[in-house]
Motif scaffolding. Structure first.
Motif, PDB file in Angstrom:
ATOM      1  N   SER A 182      12.203  -3.089  -7.202  1.00  0.00           N
ATOM      2  CA  SER A 182      11.360  -1.902  -7.339  1.00  0.00           C
ATOM      3  C   SER A 182      10.862  -1.409  -5.985  1.00  0.00           C
ATOM      4  N   LEU A 183      10.894  -2.290  -4.982  1.00  0.00           N
ATOM      5  CA  LEU A 183      10.534  -1.894  -3.614  1.00  0.00           C
ATOM      6  C   LEU A 183      11.743  -1.330  -2.854  1.00  0.00           C
ATOM      7  N   GLY A 184      12.884  -1.250  -3.525  1.00  0.00           N
ATOM      8  CA  GLY A 184      14.094  -0.715  -2.896  1.00  0.00           C
ATOM      9  C   GLY A 184      14.909  -1.766  -2.178  1.00  0.00           C
ATOM     10  N   GLU A 210      11.695  -9.596   9.606  1.00  0.00           N
ATOM     11  CA  GLU A 210      10.862  -8.704   8.802  1.00  0.00           C
ATOM     12  C   GLU A 210      11.758  -7.667   8.135  1.00  0.00           C
ATOM     13  N   MET A 211      11.443  -7.312   6.892  1.00  0.00           N
ATOM     14  CA  MET A 211      12.176  -6.251   6.209  1.00  0.00           C
ATOM     15  C   MET A 211      12.010  -4.944   6.980  1.00  0.00           C
ATOM     16  N   LYS A 212      13.099  -4.176   7.097  1.00  0.00           N
ATOM     17  CA  LYS A 212      13.032  -2.906   7.815  1.00  0.00           C
ATOM     18  C   LYS A 212      12.158  -1.882   7.086  1.00  0.00           C
ATOM     19  N   ASP A 213      12.193  -1.932   5.752  1.00  0.00           N
ATOM     20  CA  ASP A 213      11.532  -0.882   4.981  1.00  0.00           C
ATOM     21  C   ASP A 213      10.254  -1.324   4.282  1.00  0.00           C
ATOM     22  N   VAL A 214       9.876  -2.586   4.447  1.00  0.00           N
ATOM     23  CA  VAL A 214       8.627  -3.077   3.844  1.00  0.00           C
ATOM     24  C   VAL A 214       7.848  -3.812   4.929  1.00  0.00           C
ATOM     25  N   GLY A 215       6.819  -3.180   5.460  1.00  0.00           N
ATOM     26  CA  GLY A 215       6.064  -3.752   6.568  1.00  0.00           C
ATOM     27  C   GLY A 215       5.364  -5.052   6.186  1.00  0.00           C
ATOM     28  N   GLY A 216       5.494  -6.069   7.027  1.00  0.00           N
ATOM     29  CA  GLY A 216       4.810  -7.327   6.793  1.00  0.00           C
ATOM     30  C   GLY A 216       5.483  -8.249   5.800  1.00  0.00           C
ATOM     31  N   ASP A 266       0.837  -1.201   0.000  1.00  0.00           N
ATOM     32  CA  ASP A 266       0.000   0.000   0.000  1.00  0.00           C
ATOM     33  C   ASP A 266       0.869   1.247   0.000  1.00  0.00           C
ATOM     34  N   GLU A 267       0.236   2.406   0.192  1.00  0.00           N
ATOM     35  CA  GLU A 267       0.979   3.671   0.154  1.00  0.00           C
ATOM     36  C   GLU A 267       1.973   3.818   1.298  1.00  0.00           C
ATOM     37  N   ASN A 268       1.786   3.029   2.368  1.00  0.00           N
ATOM     38  CA  ASN A 268       2.727   3.050   3.495  1.00  0.00           C
ATOM     39  C   ASN A 268       3.808   1.985   3.370  1.00  0.00           C
ATOM     40  N   LYS A 269       3.895   1.375   2.203  1.00  0.00           N
ATOM     41  CA  LYS A 269       4.877   0.319   1.912  1.00  0.00           C
ATOM     42  C   LYS A 269       4.686  -0.876   2.845  1.00  0.00           C
ATOM     43  N   LYS A 273      -2.030 -10.185   4.636  1.00  0.00           N
ATOM     44  CA  LYS A 273      -1.557  -9.168   5.579  1.00  0.00           C
ATOM     45  C   LYS A 273      -0.053  -9.263   5.810  1.00  0.00           C
ATOM     46  N   ALA A 274       0.529 -10.416   5.462  1.00  0.00           N
ATOM     47  CA  ALA A 274       1.975 -10.612   5.575  1.00  0.00           C
ATOM     48  C   ALA A 274       2.401 -11.631   4.534  1.00  0.00           C
ATOM     49  N   ALA A 275       3.642 -11.503   4.079  1.00  0.00           N
ATOM     50  CA  ALA A 275       4.205 -12.468   3.127  1.00  0.00           C
ATOM     51  C   ALA A 275       5.591 -12.867   3.603  1.00  0.00           C
ATOM     52  N   ILE A 276       5.967 -14.119   3.305  1.00  0.00           N
ATOM     53  CA  ILE A 276       7.284 -14.629   3.711  1.00  0.00           C
ATOM     54  C   ILE A 276       8.009 -15.112   2.466  1.00  0.00           C
ATOM     55  N   LEU A 277       9.163 -14.525   2.189  1.00  0.00           N
ATOM     56  CA  LEU A 277       9.980 -14.910   1.040  1.00  0.00           C
ATOM     57  C   LEU A 277      10.891 -16.067   1.431  1.00  0.00           C
ATOM     58  N   CYS A 278      10.674 -17.220   0.824  1.00  0.00           N
ATOM     59  CA  CYS A 278      11.503 -18.414   1.072  1.00  0.00           C
ATOM     60  C   CYS A 278      11.904 -18.984  -0.285  1.00  0.00           C
ATOM     61  N   THR A 279      12.513 -18.166  -1.113  1.00  0.00           N
ATOM     62  CA  THR A 279      12.735 -18.514  -2.517  1.00  0.00           C
ATOM     63  C   THR A 279      13.968 -19.383  -2.750  1.00  0.00           C
ATOM     64  N   GLY A 280      14.766 -19.634  -1.723  1.00  0.00           N
ATOM     65  CA  GLY A 280      15.904 -20.540  -1.848  1.00  0.00           C
ATOM     66  C   GLY A 280      16.863 -20.123  -2.937  1.00  0.00           C
ATOM     67  N   THR A 281      17.164 -21.053  -3.850  1.00  0.00           N
ATOM     68  CA  THR A 281      18.123 -20.779  -4.927  1.00  0.00           C
ATOM     69  C   THR A 281      17.424 -20.633  -6.282  1.00  0.00           C
TER      70      THR A 281
END
Length: 626
Positions: free
Chosen positions: A195-197, A365-371, A136-139, A155-163
């Motif tokens: 693109s999310l930084g 949790e990412m510091k700059d992307v909530g959730g 959203d607009e609040n990242k 409401k939250a996502a977890i990146l577990c993309t491995g290799t």
């Protein structure tokens, strides 16, 4: 989301992206905590896949598996169901470094984990590539878009993309745009993250060839059998629950002829030819790396390990390579017992995108992307066990985030998981991170045998430990404490039968009386070895007797380490304000100011562990805060 081709297919609390060892633990933890969870895999056949070594555990890694189990995770239970061979490593040393390792039936490990996930309430499994993280607009995370255009709100996502992110596999001139083991790779998500930084980096790892068992001559190798008495990984199991016939492994070695072939063909290796740009794991090098870095060694050991009960594929542990296929067959055939070897799957290196993990909080949790939470090899680590440990913590913290509760953190004095996450987040790693016992300052307290005593209470409070299991845990704890109290009260006199036993054990005889607990502390003695001079001893389970022996024998050392932990806790308790402006701290060196600003440590203890921050910098920070 405004595109007319996009539509919301489902709504949930947590989306897990990737179903490797991190993703499985993350999804199970989230779902078991009552949150509606969806896990995406590029291919459902890759769930809990072992693209590299067919084993779970090992030095320090066994500690992680036991801790995952103590918190309510699945890895320990799954390997207990599917192991081919089990061994306790480092038994010639102290209990702090005992580590359990088991060969896995790769196919059955995948099948059992998939079955567990499919039958877990609140958990849906889907095949598909996640192409974009939606915020959203609040990242803050509000959903994900998959390649078909479907939106899954969360409401939250977890990146577990491995290799898998922008992965490519290489050996010689052969470059295949794919994930591990011939699976498809993820081609779109990296761009969405950038693109999310989010800063990504390029790492690489590799795997040996798989060879046909029928083409090997095991008579030229040394057989490696499993332990007669199998120790379970899961605290829910006992030896009798998992005992079965074990399959042997075999030990052989490279030689000067092997090394000659490798040296003559280094220019054909993409690793040395500059084709591979990613950084590889220092503690798990390819055979090319070993030959170059240890040129004085005339041999390197190799373990020939089964991939499963129902396959002839064998894994050549220790001979990872990215050399061309023709060189691989020649060098493999110089190894004793492999003169006529047939390669079923070539060795290869794999390059992939992963995270610069200093962008994470200790909650993952990412510091700059909530959730947005991250776990596993995506965080720049290596190993199934490291991945699963991060996975369960990310799953727990994503669930707590959605519930609006404080994150669950383990510090370095509470578990190897705490050491792992603190190292990954705090220390800038230029290569894939691997857990080792030497990284844990308080390893006498963080033994694999007491992981349940350290962490089960946490798992219970989080809702991951059942009533039945918790009752069994409390009973074990009570029996251990009662027996230690009893043993400390018993006086042993210098009777003939006592001194006869002490002579047999190779320790000095008694001239005066002594406490039974003092005799147990002798290096040559143990709680079990002194059984015959302790006729009132109750009949106790193996795990209770083990705890009684260790806690009495190492009592003084444990007390000393507890004192060290108390000092450590003081520094961890000195909280640094979230909005601190490091430019205002007088006399702070430029490098320290930059590192502190980048990591944003939560307390003085974490700040002191940042590379590039000196004790003098910490003193300046303490003065400023004080």
């Amino acid at each position: 989301m405004e595109n007319s081709n996009y539509y919301t297919a489902d709504t949930c609390d947590v989306v897990v992206i990737g179903a490797g060892h991190a993703g499985c633990e993350a999804a199970l933890a989230s779902a078991r905590m009552g949150l509606k969870t969806i896990i995406f895999a590029l291919n459902l056949d890759s769930i809990a896949m072992m693209p590299c070594n067919p084993s779970i555990g090992g030095t320090s890694k066994g500690h992680l598996v036991r801790e995952i189990d103590a918190l309510g995770g699945e890895m320990g239970k799954n390997i207990d169901k599917t192991y081919l061979q089990s061994r306790m490593l480092n038994t010639g040393k102290g209990p702090a470094v005992y580590s359990l390792r088991a060969q896995a039936d790769k196919s059955k490990y995948h099948t059992e984990m998939k079955r567990t996930m499919e039958n877990t309430p609140n958990l849906d499994i889907k095949q598909g590539e996640v192409a974009e993280i939606l915020t959203d607009e609040n990242k803050k995370v509000i959903g994900v878009r998959i390649e078909s255009g479907n939106i899954y709100e969360c409401k939250a996502a977890i990146l577990c993309t491995g290799t898998y992110l922008k992965a490519r596999c290489l050996y010689g001139d052969t470059i295949i745009e794919s994930g591990p083991n011939g699976m498809r790779n993820s081609t779109q998500l990296s761009q969405s993250l950038m693109s999310l930084g989010i800063k990504l980096q390029r790492f690489k790892t590799g795997t040996p060839a798989r060879v046909d068992k029928r083409s090997l001559d095991f008579s030229k190798m040394k057989i490696q059998k499993g332990d007669e008495k199998t120790v379970p990984f899961s605290f829910e199991n006992e030896h009798k629950d998992i005992s079965r016939e074990q399959i042997p492994c075999y030990l052989t070695y490279t030689n000067n002829e092997t090394h000659k072939i490798i040296r003559e063909n280094l220019d054909r290796s993409p690793l040395y030819g500059g084709v591979i740009k990613g950084t590889g794991p220092r503690y798990c090098p390819s055979i090319e790396d070993k030959v170059v870095r240890f040129e004085d060694r005339d041999r390197h050991q190799l373990f020939i390990e089964p991939e499963g009960e129902d396959t002839n594929e064998m894994y050549v542990q220790g001979m990872s390579s990215s050399l061309p296929a023709d060189v691989q067959i020649r060098m493999y055939r110089t190894v004793p017992g492999m003169e006529n070897v047939k390669i079923m799957r070539n060795a290869y290196a794999i390059e992939y995108d992963c995270l610069a993990a200093n962008q994470l909080k200790l909650s993952l949790e990412m510091k700059d992307v909530g959730g947005l939470f991250c776990a596993g090899q995506f965080n720049g680590t290596s190993g199934y066990e490291e991945a699963a440990a991060q996975g369960i913590m990310a799953g727990i913290n994503a669930a707590l985030y959605v519930k609006g509760e404080k994150p669950f953190l383990l510090d370095r004095s509470e578990g190897y998981i705490g050491v792992l996450i603190d190292d990954v987040v705090t220390k800038t790693s230029k290569e894939p991170y691997r857990m080792m016992t030497s990284r844990a300052e308080y390893r006498l307290l963080l033994r694999q045998d007491n992981a349940d005593l350290r962490l089960t209470e946490y798992g219970r409070k989080l809702g991951l430990i059942s009533d039945e299991r918790y009752a069994a845990f409390l009973e074990k704890k009570r029996l251990t404490e009662d027996e230690i109290k009893r043993v400390k009260k018993i006086n042993i006199g210098p009777k003939p039968e006592v001194n006869r036993l002490l002579r047999e054990l190779g320790t000095r005889e008694l001239s005066n009386g002594a406490k039974l607990s003092e005799l147990i502390k002798r290096p040559e003695a143990s709680y079990d070895a002194l059984k015959e001079i302790d006729p009132e001893r109750p009949n106790l389970p193996d795990e209770v007797r083990e705890q009684v022996n260790i806690q009495i024998k190492y009592e003084d050392y444990i007390a000393r380490q507890i004192e060290q932990v108390q000092k450590f806790k003081k520094l961890e308790g000195r909280v640094i304000p979230e909005d601190i402006d490091y430019s205002l701290v007088p006399s702070l060196r430029i490098e320290a100011r930059q590192k502190l600003e980048n990591i944003r440590p939560v307390n003085i203890g974490q700040a002191a562990r940042i590379s590039g921050v000196s004790p003098a910098d910490i003193n300046m920070l303490l003065v400023y805060l004080g």
